[in-house]
Design an enzyme around this catalytic site. Sequence first.
Site, PDB file in Angstrom:
ATOM      1  CE  LYS A  61       0.150  -4.634  -4.451  1.00 12.76           C
ATOM      2  NZ  LYS A  61       0.430  -3.279  -4.916  1.00 12.76           N
ATOM      3  CD  GLN A 105       3.311  -2.282  -6.908  1.00 11.80           C
ATOM      4  OE1 GLN A 105       2.155  -2.703  -6.923  1.00 11.80           O
ATOM      5  NE2 GLN A 105       3.948  -2.015  -5.797  1.00 11.80           N
ATOM      6  CG  ASP A 128      -3.472   0.874  -5.647  1.00 14.54           C
ATOM      7  OD1 ASP A 128      -3.326   0.125  -4.667  1.00 14.54           O
ATOM      8  OD2 ASP A 128      -2.697   0.890  -6.621  1.00 14.54           O
TER       9      ASP A 128
HETATM   10  N1  GUN Z   1       3.754   0.823  -4.214  1.00 15.83           N
HETATM   11  C1  GUN Z   1       3.892   0.682  -2.893  1.00 15.83           C
HETATM   12  N2  GUN Z   1       2.678   0.468  -2.310  1.00 15.83           N
HETATM   13  C2  GUN Z   1       1.773   0.483  -3.305  1.00 15.83           C
HETATM   14  C3  GUN Z   1       0.373   0.306  -3.343  1.00 15.83           C
HETATM   15  O1  GUN Z   1      -0.304   0.111  -2.341  1.00 15.83           O
HETATM   16  N3  GUN Z   1      -0.201   0.368  -4.580  1.00 15.83           N
HETATM   17  C4  GUN Z   1       0.521   0.615  -5.703  1.00 15.83           C
HETATM   18  N4  GUN Z   1      -0.138   0.683  -6.859  1.00 15.83           N
HETATM   19  N5  GUN Z   1       1.825   0.777  -5.698  1.00 15.83           N
HETATM   20  C5  GUN Z   1       2.441   0.713  -4.498  1.00 15.83           C
END
Ligand code: GUN
Length: 311
Positions: A61, A105, A128
């Site tokens: 990311k 995350q 998100d």
């Molecule tokens: N953990 C697994 N997928 C995601 C996601 O799309 N966003 C976040 N913040 N954590 C995750």
Amino acid sequence: MNEDNSDHMAQIIDGKALATRIREKMKDRIPQLEAQYGRRPSLYVILVGEDPGSRIYVRNKINAATSVGMDARLIHFDDDVSESDLLNLIHVLNEDPLVDGILVQLPLPAHMNEERVVDAIAKDKDVDGFHALNVGALWQGTHGITPCTPKGIIQLIMSTGIPIAGKIAVVVGRSNIVGKPVAKLLLDENATVIITHTRTPDLKAMTTQADILVVAVGKERLITADMIKPGAVVIDVGITRNADGKLVGDVDFEAARKVAGYITPVPGGVGPLTIAMLLKNTMECFLNHAETHSRVSKLWTTIINARIGSK
Ligand code: GUN
């Protein structure tokens, strides 16, 4: 449709190429925005602990955001950090006008309440789209931030040129991150949507009706070729490492290719779009903040001029 032809092979939906095109457009636009607003979009990613999967996701990311010219920062806590320290950090980032996007995350360590942490993020920085108010906005059809993977899935389907309106869409899986929100986005595009899950008695009876099949479970070979309607658009969201150490989806890809019309590969299908949509959401948050800031600045100028004028 050439389902009777044994040589039939579905077209592969190349998520990597589509994501690259989206990122290239953004990369071209960011210098113009920096010239206009005096700063670049910024994304703050918070990681708690050392989960190897999460570390890879977070690195991807940050790298993606940096590569398009965004200001991306990682804040990494040890897994024994207290929830109140994490919440305090989120509050400071919420108040910082130079922060556009905040992402925590998941999963978080067991001593933290994920819902409380996610809901502490300012709703206009929740890239998100997991905040309760953004989830509410999605289901109400009002303006909010749309979660990345479901948003990417719609883009993948649209990239085939097959209209979604009027189609039967079957979603396998009902998670808050993928299944439920993608079902709502498909409904918004005027598909007739069936949501299936672990308690669906006859999964095949449902999936064989699907003109559009979205599978988000995380179980290798859950969907076999006989469960797919000939010519269907198949979106495979699952990604797990199998006994041979290979990354695989939920769909038996090689067999499914002989039946489906379009299919996403794993890896290289949904994953790259999730990251591209995270960048898009960060960009939307930035534009919203930058526009608000310039409107407020103009109002201050008006107020100050009025004060000078009235002296
Ligand atoms: N953990 C697994 N997928 C995601 C996601 O799309 N966003 C976040 N913040 N954590 C995750």
